[in-house]
Design a protein around this motif. Structure first.
Motif, PDB file in Angstrom:
ATOM      1  N   LEU A  96       2.477  -3.497   5.781  1.00  0.00           N
ATOM      2  CA  LEU A  96       3.906  -3.818   5.772  1.00  0.00           C
ATOM      3  C   LEU A  96       4.519  -3.538   4.395  1.00  0.00           C
ATOM      4  O   LEU A  96       5.651  -3.046   4.300  1.00  0.00           O
ATOM      5  N   LEU A  97       3.767  -3.834   3.341  1.00  0.00           N
ATOM      6  CA  LEU A  97       4.242  -3.546   1.983  1.00  0.00           C
ATOM      7  C   LEU A  97       4.421  -2.050   1.784  1.00  0.00           C
ATOM      8  O   LEU A  97       5.402  -1.602   1.177  1.00  0.00           O
ATOM      9  N   ALA A  98       3.489  -1.256   2.312  1.00  0.00           N
ATOM     10  CA  ALA A  98       3.590   0.201   2.184  1.00  0.00           C
ATOM     11  C   ALA A  98       4.800   0.739   2.954  1.00  0.00           C
ATOM     12  O   ALA A  98       5.519   1.627   2.463  1.00  0.00           O
ATOM     13  N   LEU A  99       5.046   0.224   4.158  1.00  0.00           N
ATOM     14  CA  LEU A  99       6.212   0.675   4.928  1.00  0.00           C
ATOM     15  C   LEU A  99       7.508   0.291   4.223  1.00  0.00           C
ATOM     16  O   LEU A  99       8.452   1.096   4.146  1.00  0.00           O
ATOM     17  N   ALA A 100       7.566  -0.935   3.695  1.00  0.00           N
ATOM     18  CA  ALA A 100       8.762  -1.364   2.966  1.00  0.00           C
ATOM     19  C   ALA A 100       8.996  -0.483   1.750  1.00  0.00           C
ATOM     20  O   ALA A 100      10.132  -0.062   1.469  1.00  0.00           O
ATOM     21  N   ILE A 153      -3.655   4.571   2.659  1.00  0.00           N
ATOM     22  CA  ILE A 153      -3.571   3.190   3.149  1.00  0.00           C
ATOM     23  C   ILE A 153      -4.222   3.069   4.522  1.00  0.00           C
ATOM     24  O   ILE A 153      -4.951   2.106   4.805  1.00  0.00           O
ATOM     25  N   ALA A 154      -3.973   4.048   5.395  1.00  0.00           N
ATOM     26  CA  ALA A 154      -4.558   4.006   6.736  1.00  0.00           C
ATOM     27  C   ALA A 154      -6.085   4.050   6.671  1.00  0.00           C
ATOM     28  O   ALA A 154      -6.775   3.354   7.431  1.00  0.00           O
ATOM     29  N   HIS A 155      -6.612   4.841   5.761  1.00  0.00           N
ATOM     30  CA  HIS A 155      -8.076   4.927   5.623  1.00  0.00           C
ATOM     31  C   HIS A 155      -8.663   3.605   5.148  1.00  0.00           C
ATOM     32  O   HIS A 155      -9.718   3.168   5.631  1.00  0.00           O
TER      33      HIS A 155
END
Length: 569
Positions: A43-47, A22-24
């Motif tokens: 935000l979706l990935a963190l959730a 995701i960061a890439h």
């Protein structure tokens, strides 16, 4: 559940690879997409990370859903895969738009698909969070779940603002668009519960989320086509604006009609069968025998009605075919008859020889089934690479036909339709492993879709010549070499509990890089220009290889989509 979440449990191997992925993607986005699309995805990935941690902790102490044994929940991976893929595709199309090779309409359409998949993941995560809150005593609430819900509602707020500001539209149009997007999420929640209930122990939460999100997105596109056509015929509606429209080929419409017709076919068959069984007596053995025959007659009759009658009518309704779709397919095949019929003969010969050879080995040797199945990965390379280079459009149609055949055979196997149901079941069991079950055999679907989806997604504008080969390279070459080398020579394991080895992963990454180099030389002779930096290619191959090493999910489903997403950037 514990009241604290350790950093070691948060950053296991699979989550670390997914978050780096995701960061890439975020780092590769243009600034305009980063603010409107990238931040909500992060935000979706963190959730999803917090929800996954809470779910895994709860599942370790009690049974929540009847998911596949030996696999983690995979919630983070299942949540971000499709939104990240569509965001990567949107980035690629943005480059084409800046060169005036992609229309604004196509950009809008992919953007709407991105919001639909994001909404699907959002609604499923909310459902899982509320489910966990309901199942957990008040004294044992996990603070991680609270963080997950906070990130979810912050993401929903940003998505609403982004949707509302995409274009000048009336309140009714915005309401229709929000209802359309959220409808995908509600449909996915109902479908994922039905899927896990009907086929218990066949998939993890992440795998079920990926499958249901894909089906809902595909079915939603079919419904959108139908609604647009009805609006055009019956009334002039301003609800369905240009951003809902995109050009579609005849082959795409035929594949969509075939697959969705087969997916929906069991519903009328089930109720028709219930009515017939209620009205007949099958107490005696002779009656049961005739019952199986009549059941087969009902199956065949309804199948012909749906697939030969109703589905082609829908195809002609939503798209201007100059011929009946079946006649159009025959005309397309015969338009270049020598090459396409020769390719069909080549495919049939390769499939028959390979299936008979591998089936004989499976019955008369002690070779592990996971290694036997890699023969089919190599078979995919032999079958699809020549066709993709020489006849890409015919290969698109071939993938659709193969998936239709697989779906038909699986329906016959599950329903035990006489006389083929039981023989197909026995034959398919020779190639199953721990990821399959008697309820549903998914491995052949995942391999075929893993090879087909990057090719289908690469239709239209494509400035990355390797993207159509993403599935063939990652599964046919990388996954096969990783398994063979890891099984024979692997010593150093990535984790104490896992079976994947560093030697196998290294072999997989190296073999894919070597194959990319050979493919680029071959494509260069045909006029393709490689516009991607070699470091970017190395990073894409490495991240995909690390995901194969760490994930406990069905890698045939996730790795090709990951690799495709990275190659698009």
């Amino acid at each position: 559940m514990s009241t604290t979440t350790s950093s070691s449990s948060f950053l296991n191997g699979e989550r670390a690879v997914v978050l780096f992925f995701i960061a890439h993607i975020l780092f590769s986005l243009p600034f305009s997409l980063l603010l409107s699309h990238g931040v909500p995805l992060s935000l979706l990935a963190l959730a999803a990370s917090f929800v996954e941690i809470s779910y895994d902790a709860a599942a370790s102490s009690s049974s929540l859903f009847r998911t596949r044994r030996g696999a983690s929940s995979g919630i983070l991976l299942g949540t971000v895969t499709l939104p990240a893929l569509l965001l990567s595709k949107l980035t690629q199309l943005s480059r084409g738009f800046s060169l005036a090779q992609v229309s604004f309409q196509e950009i809008h359409y992919i953007t709407l698909q991105y919001w639909a998949t994001s909404a699907t993941s959002f609604v499923v995560l909310v459902f899982l969070s509320l489910f966990l809150l309901h199942r957990t005593p008040l004294s044992r609430k996990d603070w991680g779940l609270g963080f997950g819900l906070c990130f979810l509602f912050l993401q929903a707020s940003l998505c609403f603002l982004a949707l509302a500001s995409t274009s000048s539209q009336s309140g009714l149009q915005l309401t229709f668009k929000l209802s359309w997007v959220l409808g995908h999420g509600l449909a996915a929640v109902m479908l994922i519960q039905h899927f896990l209930g009907t086929f218990p122990s066949c998939a993890s939460i992440g795998e079920a989320l990926l499958v249901t999100a894909g089906i809902v997105l595909y079915f939603g596109d079919m419904l959108l086509l139908t609604v647009m056509r009805l609006c055009g015929l019956l009334m002039s509606s301003d609800l369905v604006t240009a951003e809902f429209e995109t050009s579609r080929s005849e082959i795409g419409i035929i594949i969509q009609g075939l697959l969705l017709g087969l997916l929906l076919y069991p519903i009328p068959f089930k109720y028709l069968l219930r009515v017939w069984e209620w009205s007949t007596n099958t107490a005696s053995a002779e009656s049961r025998r005739y019952s199986e025959i009549r059941r087969s007659v009902i199956f065949i009759s309804l199948f012909v009605l749906v697939m030969v009658g109703i589905v082609p009518l829908w195809m002609q309704f939503v798209h201007e075919f100059h011929l009946h779709p079946i006649l159009w397919v025959l005309s397309f095949v015969l338009s270049d008859s020598f090459k396409r019929l020769s390719l069909c003969i080549y495919w049939v010969c390769v499939i028959c020889l390979s299936v008979l050879y591998v089936y004989d080995i499976s019955k008369n040797s002690r070779v592990e089934r996971i290694l036997l199945r890699k023969y089919y990965h190599l078979l995919a390379v032999l079958m699809f690479v020549p066709a993709l280079i020489l006849q890409p459009e015919f290969l698109d149609l071939g993938f659709g036909a193969a998936l239709a055949v697989f779906l038909t055979l699986e329906i016959i196997r599950i329903w035990r339709i006489w006389p083929l149901g039981q023989p197909i079941h026995q034959f398919m069991n020779a190639f199953t492993d721990h990821r399959d079950s008697d309820f549903l055999i998914v491995s052949h679907f995942s391999l075929l879709l893993g090879c087909a989806l990057p090719i289908w997604l690469s239709s239209g504008y494509n400035d990355r010549p390797l993207t159509p080969f993403a599935g063939i390279l990652s599964l046919g070459i990388g996954d096969t070499m990783a398994s063979l080398i890891g099984h024979k020579y692997g010593v150093l394991r990535w984790s104490k509990t896992g079976k994947k080895t560093i030697e196998g992963t290294t072999a997989g990454i190296t073999s894919v890089l070597a194959s990319c180099w050979l493919l680029l030389l071959l494509l260069a002779s045909s006029g393709y220009i490689f516009t991607q930096h070699w470091f970017s290619l190395l990073l894409s191959v490495t991240v995909s290889g690390l995901l194969e090493a760490y994930t406990a999910q069905l890698d045939n489903a996730f790795i090709p989509l990951f690799f495709y997403s990275l190659l698009c950037l």
